[in-house]
Enzyme design. Structure first.
Site, PDB file in Angstrom:
ATOM      1  N   ASN A  54      31.599  43.515  35.897  1.00 30.27           N
ATOM      2  CA  ASN A  54      30.603  42.939  37.054  1.00 30.27           C
ATOM      3  C   ASN A  54      29.010  43.366  36.335  1.00 30.27           C
ATOM      4  O   ASN A  54      29.495  43.861  35.545  1.00 30.27           O
ATOM      5  CB  ASN A  54      31.119  44.132  38.872  1.00 30.27           C
ATOM      6  CG  ASN A  54      30.527  45.289  37.854  1.00 30.27           C
ATOM      7  OD1 ASN A  54      29.750  45.883  37.662  1.00 30.27           O
ATOM      8  ND2 ASN A  54      32.531  46.239  38.040  1.00 30.27           N
ATOM      9  N   ASP A  83      38.110  47.108  40.348  1.00 29.33           N
ATOM     10  CA  ASP A  83      39.559  47.155  41.691  1.00 29.33           C
ATOM     11  C   ASP A  83      40.948  45.961  41.053  1.00 29.33           C
ATOM     12  O   ASP A  83      42.051  47.494  40.893  1.00 29.33           O
ATOM     13  CB  ASP A  83      39.632  46.262  42.825  1.00 29.33           C
ATOM     14  CG  ASP A  83      38.427  47.407  44.223  1.00 29.33           C
ATOM     15  OD1 ASP A  83      38.441  48.442  43.006  1.00 29.33           O
ATOM     16  OD2 ASP A  83      37.720  46.429  44.317  1.00 29.33           O
ATOM     17  N   LYS A  91      43.624  36.254  20.589  1.00 28.07           N
ATOM     18  CA  LYS A  91      42.462  35.074  21.395  1.00 28.07           C
ATOM     19  C   LYS A  91      43.704  34.123  22.466  1.00 28.07           C
ATOM     20  O   LYS A  91      44.423  33.701  21.378  1.00 28.07           O
ATOM     21  CB  LYS A  91      41.669  34.805  20.786  1.00 28.07           C
ATOM     22  CG  LYS A  91      40.047  34.122  21.421  1.00 28.07           C
ATOM     23  CD  LYS A  91      39.620  33.454  20.427  1.00 28.07           C
ATOM     24  CE  LYS A  91      39.226  32.017  21.599  1.00 28.07           C
ATOM     25  NZ  LYS A  91      38.219  31.931  20.842  1.00 28.07           N
ATOM     26  N   PRO A 140      43.601  52.124  39.197  1.00 24.46           N
ATOM     27  CA  PRO A 140      43.476  54.107  40.197  1.00 24.46           C
ATOM     28  C   PRO A 140      42.057  53.602  40.649  1.00 24.46           C
ATOM     29  O   PRO A 140      41.008  53.524  40.811  1.00 24.46           O
ATOM     30  CB  PRO A 140      43.651  54.564  39.413  1.00 24.46           C
ATOM     31  CG  PRO A 140      43.078  54.261  37.795  1.00 24.46           C
ATOM     32  CD  PRO A 140      43.179  52.614  38.405  1.00 24.46           C
ATOM     33  N   ASP A 141      42.207  54.107  42.087  1.00 32.52           N
ATOM     34  CA  ASP A 141      40.267  54.285  42.669  1.00 32.52           C
ATOM     35  C   ASP A 141      40.482  56.048  42.534  1.00 32.52           C
ATOM     36  O   ASP A 141      41.205  56.649  43.346  1.00 32.52           O
ATOM     37  CB  ASP A 141      41.195  54.258  44.201  1.00 32.52           C
ATOM     38  CG  ASP A 141      39.684  54.401  44.974  1.00 32.52           C
ATOM     39  OD1 ASP A 141      38.879  55.423  44.439  1.00 32.52           O
ATOM     40  OD2 ASP A 141      39.477  53.636  46.127  1.00 32.52           O
ATOM     41  N   ILE A 142      39.743  55.925  41.926  1.00 30.76           N
ATOM     42  CA  ILE A 142      39.316  57.218  41.114  1.00 30.76           C
ATOM     43  C   ILE A 142      38.665  58.421  42.252  1.00 30.76           C
ATOM     44  O   ILE A 142      38.879  59.383  42.117  1.00 30.76           O
ATOM     45  CB  ILE A 142      38.047  57.242  39.967  1.00 30.76           C
ATOM     46  CG1 ILE A 142      38.475  56.476  38.666  1.00 30.76           C
ATOM     47  CG2 ILE A 142      37.908  58.548  38.879  1.00 30.76           C
ATOM     48  CD1 ILE A 142      37.759  55.451  38.089  1.00 30.76           C
ATOM     49  N   PHE A 180      29.534  55.910  46.924  1.00 29.57           N
ATOM     50  CA  PHE A 180      28.833  55.279  46.911  1.00 29.57           C
ATOM     51  C   PHE A 180      29.460  53.894  47.344  1.00 29.57           C
ATOM     52  O   PHE A 180      30.522  53.617  47.226  1.00 29.57           O
ATOM     53  CB  PHE A 180      27.973  54.606  45.278  1.00 29.57           C
ATOM     54  CG  PHE A 180      26.559  55.228  45.187  1.00 29.57           C
ATOM     55  CD1 PHE A 180      26.765  56.497  44.885  1.00 29.57           C
ATOM     56  CD2 PHE A 180      25.575  54.603  44.858  1.00 29.57           C
ATOM     57  CE1 PHE A 180      25.353  57.434  44.490  1.00 29.57           C
ATOM     58  CE2 PHE A 180      24.340  55.273  44.479  1.00 29.57           C
ATOM     59  CZ  PHE A 180      24.792  56.487  44.121  1.00 29.57           C
ATOM     60  N   LYS A 228      34.402  53.208  54.802  1.00 33.96           N
ATOM     61  CA  LYS A 228      34.640  54.224  53.023  1.00 33.96           C
ATOM     62  C   LYS A 228      34.663  55.677  53.091  1.00 33.96           C
ATOM     63  O   LYS A 228      35.388  56.485  52.507  1.00 33.96           O
ATOM     64  CB  LYS A 228      32.910  53.605  51.810  1.00 33.96           C
ATOM     65  CG  LYS A 228      33.906  52.417  51.554  1.00 33.96           C
ATOM     66  CD  LYS A 228      32.762  51.584  49.949  1.00 33.96           C
ATOM     67  CE  LYS A 228      33.248  50.165  50.616  1.00 33.96           C
ATOM     68  NZ  LYS A 228      32.723  49.724  49.711  1.00 33.96           N
ATOM     69  N   LYS A 250      37.775  57.633  52.556  1.00 30.79           N
ATOM     70  CA  LYS A 250      38.095  58.638  51.470  1.00 30.79           C
ATOM     71  C   LYS A 250      38.271  59.830  51.767  1.00 30.79           C
ATOM     72  O   LYS A 250      38.009  60.828  50.770  1.00 30.79           O
ATOM     73  CB  LYS A 250      36.806  57.775  50.001  1.00 30.79           C
ATOM     74  CG  LYS A 250      37.537  55.679  49.540  1.00 30.79           C
ATOM     75  CD  LYS A 250      36.900  56.098  48.667  1.00 30.79           C
ATOM     76  CE  LYS A 250      36.620  54.583  47.870  1.00 30.79           C
ATOM     77  NZ  LYS A 250      37.145  54.354  46.990  1.00 30.79           N
TER      78      LYS A 250
HETATM   79  N1  CTP Z   1      35.859  53.670  43.368  1.00 29.73           N
HETATM   80  C1  CTP Z   1      36.712  54.494  42.311  1.00 29.73           C
HETATM   81  N2  CTP Z   1      37.745  53.825  41.164  1.00 29.73           N
HETATM   82  C2  CTP Z   1      37.585  52.396  41.779  1.00 29.73           C
HETATM   83  C3  CTP Z   1      37.368  51.689  43.195  1.00 29.73           C
HETATM   84  C4  CTP Z   1      36.029  52.696  43.319  1.00 29.73           C
HETATM   85  O1  CTP Z   1      36.387  55.641  41.803  1.00 29.73           O
HETATM   86  N3  CTP Z   1      38.756  51.774  41.815  1.00 29.73           N
HETATM   87  C5  CTP Z   1      34.736  54.588  44.111  1.00 29.73           C
HETATM   88  C6  CTP Z   1      33.345  54.235  43.022  1.00 29.73           C
HETATM   89  O2  CTP Z   1      32.667  53.793  42.273  1.00 29.73           O
HETATM   90  C7  CTP Z   1      32.052  54.058  44.827  1.00 29.73           C
HETATM   91  C8  CTP Z   1      32.727  54.135  46.309  1.00 29.73           C
HETATM   92  O3  CTP Z   1      34.571  53.969  45.189  1.00 29.73           O
HETATM   93  O4  CTP Z   1      31.509  55.284  45.076  1.00 29.73           O
HETATM   94  C9  CTP Z   1      33.077  52.548  46.592  1.00 29.73           C
HETATM   95  O5  CTP Z   1      33.853  52.064  47.164  1.00 29.73           O
HETATM   96  P1  CTP Z   1      34.851  50.899  47.315  1.00 29.73           P
HETATM   97  O6  CTP Z   1      35.521  50.703  48.320  1.00 29.73           O
HETATM   98  O7  CTP Z   1      36.192  50.996  45.837  1.00 29.73           O
HETATM   99  O8  CTP Z   1      34.505  49.585  46.653  1.00 29.73           O
HETATM  100  P2  CTP Z   1      34.070  48.549  46.448  1.00 29.73           P
HETATM  101  O9  CTP Z   1      35.013  47.941  45.581  1.00 29.73           O
HETATM  102  O10 CTP Z   1      33.263  47.361  47.096  1.00 29.73           O
HETATM  103  O11 CTP Z   1      35.861  48.418  48.294  1.00 29.73           O
HETATM  104  P3  CTP Z   1      35.509  47.105  48.696  1.00 29.73           P
HETATM  105  O12 CTP Z   1      36.290  45.827  48.153  1.00 29.73           O
HETATM  106  O13 CTP Z   1      36.689  47.915  50.256  1.00 29.73           O
HETATM  107  O14 CTP Z   1      33.940  47.092  49.346  1.00 29.73           O
END
Ligand code: CTP
Length: 401
Positions: A210, A279, A289, A306-308, A324, A338, A342
């Site tokens: 991104n 995500d 390739k 994983p959502d860290i 953030f 959020k 979380k």
């Molecule tokens: N984050 C993380 N690990 C992930 C996704 C997000 O640690 N796999 C953290 C980001 O660093 C940030 C926050 O979670 O601090 C953002 O939240 P998130 O809900 O995941 O944001 P988006 O991916 O933008 O969610 P959405 O698709 O709901 O907008």
């Protein structure tokens, strides 16, 4: 708004070839908003002319203790009275010796003795002069006297030798000075952070990523370090310099980022997720390739990453977690969602169009007490605001437990 706005710095330049780097420092400090007044020793003026410093600082340069440009003839007192800091760059072995012994035999050394502001010195000398027991004794004395010693670095020296004694680079000195003025709100704390994008490979040349530049995360890492924290920054691929005093762990994928965070977060009091973590990742990354097949687009299957941040926040002994939220609309409701989803004590929200990729940002802080907008400013200044708020909440949190 700049980080040294309103600061008045007296810069002493003594005799050493590194004096040419002091010229660059004057420019850097000026750009950071400081007002710089230069005082040179006679030997310093042999290396670089006072005219150079006058032109760069926009102020007259001082050399002679008997200079009668001040009506009271007391420039040694006057110059330091209104200064926020006295900085000697470069500081020769001889200057260190004089300072350690209270010798005042020229304008700069007299100024140091008569000062009522902090003194920082950046030594620069040949490695043998630096390691000489007399110099080491003097440096120990200066430290004991509360004088801040910046560096020196190791590396190749003007004399052709390699070793310790090389002056810190001007950028690093500017960073140290900015840090010096910051309140040590996070002293003794360990902060683990993520920043930048992640990169999820599809094949050896393609991937999902991104547009995150990493600038906000890097600025915040720098602000935490300047507030006295030990900072471990787990960073995705970015084109940024690691801030002074920050330990950087480079990763590519979300899974690598997750592992690097989990290995370190147990020892941290604070975790800040700034990274724009992908995500999803391709279920398989092709070894070779992927070739195009006429008339057929490949289907890429995705798995959830994983959502860290959520994982860290749900640890039994979770550190204080900051998230953030970068949104393109409805910031308040998404940021609050959020925060509660979380279970985070603090979320920093911004509109992507306000901050992503640029050097400035407009953020709103969301916590139990509500929303707290910070004024639009460079990311460095915004980061100081975030650190101040975070430190207050952290102290309240610690008082509760
Ligand atoms: N984050 C993380 N690990 C992930 C996704 C997000 O640690 N796999 C953290 C980001 O660093 C940030 C926050 O979670 O601090 C953002 O939240 P998130 O809900 O995941 O944001 P988006 O991916 O933008 O969610 P959405 O698709 O709901 O907008």
């Amino acid at each position: 708004m700049t980080e040294l706005a309103g600061k008045r710095i007296v810069l002493g330049v003594t005799g050493g070839i590194a004096a040419y780097k002091a010229a660059e420092l004057v420019r850097l400090l000026g750009k950071a908003g400081a007002e710089v007044h230069v005082v040179m020793t006679e030997n310093g003026a042999r290396f670089v002319t006072p005219l150079t410093f006058q032109a760069l600082s926009g102020h007259p340069v001082w050399l002679d203790p008997w200079d009668d440009r001040r009506a009271n003839n007391m420039s040694h007192i006057d110059l330091s009275r209104s200064a926020d800091a006295l900085l000697i760059v470069p500081a020769s072995a001889n200057t260190l010796a004089k300072l350690a012994n209270g010798i005042a035999d020229d304008l700069l050394s007299t100024l140091c003795l008569a000062r009522d502001c902090p003194l920082l010195v950046a030594p620069a000398m040949n490695r043998q002069m630096w390691h000489n027991p007399a110099t080491q004794r003097n440096v120990a004395q200066l430290r004991a006297d509360g004088i801040e010693i910046l560096g020196p670095d190791s590396g190749s020296q003007a004399c052709g030798e390699v070793g310790e004694g090389r002056m810190m680079e001007p950028e690093a000195i500017r960073e140290a000075l900015i840090g010096f003025f910051q309140p040590k709100l996070l002293a003794g704390k360990t902060v683990v952070m993520t920043a930048g994008p992640t990169y999820e490979p599809i094949d050896p040349v393609r991937g999902i990523t991104n547009i995150s530049s990493g600038k906000m995360g890097y600025a915040l890492a720098r602000a935490c370090a300047q507030a006295g924290a030990r900072v471990q920054l787990v960073s995705g691929p970015v084109a940024l310099e690691v801030p002074h005093g920050v330990e950087c762990i480079s990763v590519h994928t979300a899974q690598e980022m997750y592992q690097a965070v989990m290995q370190r977060v147990g020892a941290a009091q604070v975790f800040i997720g700034v990274a724009a973590v992908a995500d999803f990742r391709p279920r398989q990354s092709a070894e070779n390739k992927i070739k195009k097949t006429a008339g057929q687009a490949p289907v890429i299957e995705l798995d959830l990453n994983p959502d860290i941040l959520a994982e860290v926040a749900s640890l039994p002994a979770a550190p204080f977690c900051v998230g953030f939220a970068a949104e393109s609309q409805d910031l308040d409701s998404y940021a609050e969602q959020k925060r509660s989803r979380k279970r985070l004590p603090l979320v920093v929200g911004n509109l992507v169009q306000d901050g992503m990729g640029g050097d400035e940002n407009t953020v709103i802080l969301y916590d139990d007490a509500g929303r707290h907008p910070l004024p639009r400013a460079p990311k460095s200044i915004v980061s100081q605001g975030i650190v101040a708020h975070l430190a207050t909440l952290l102290a309240q949190d610690e008082a509760k437990h």
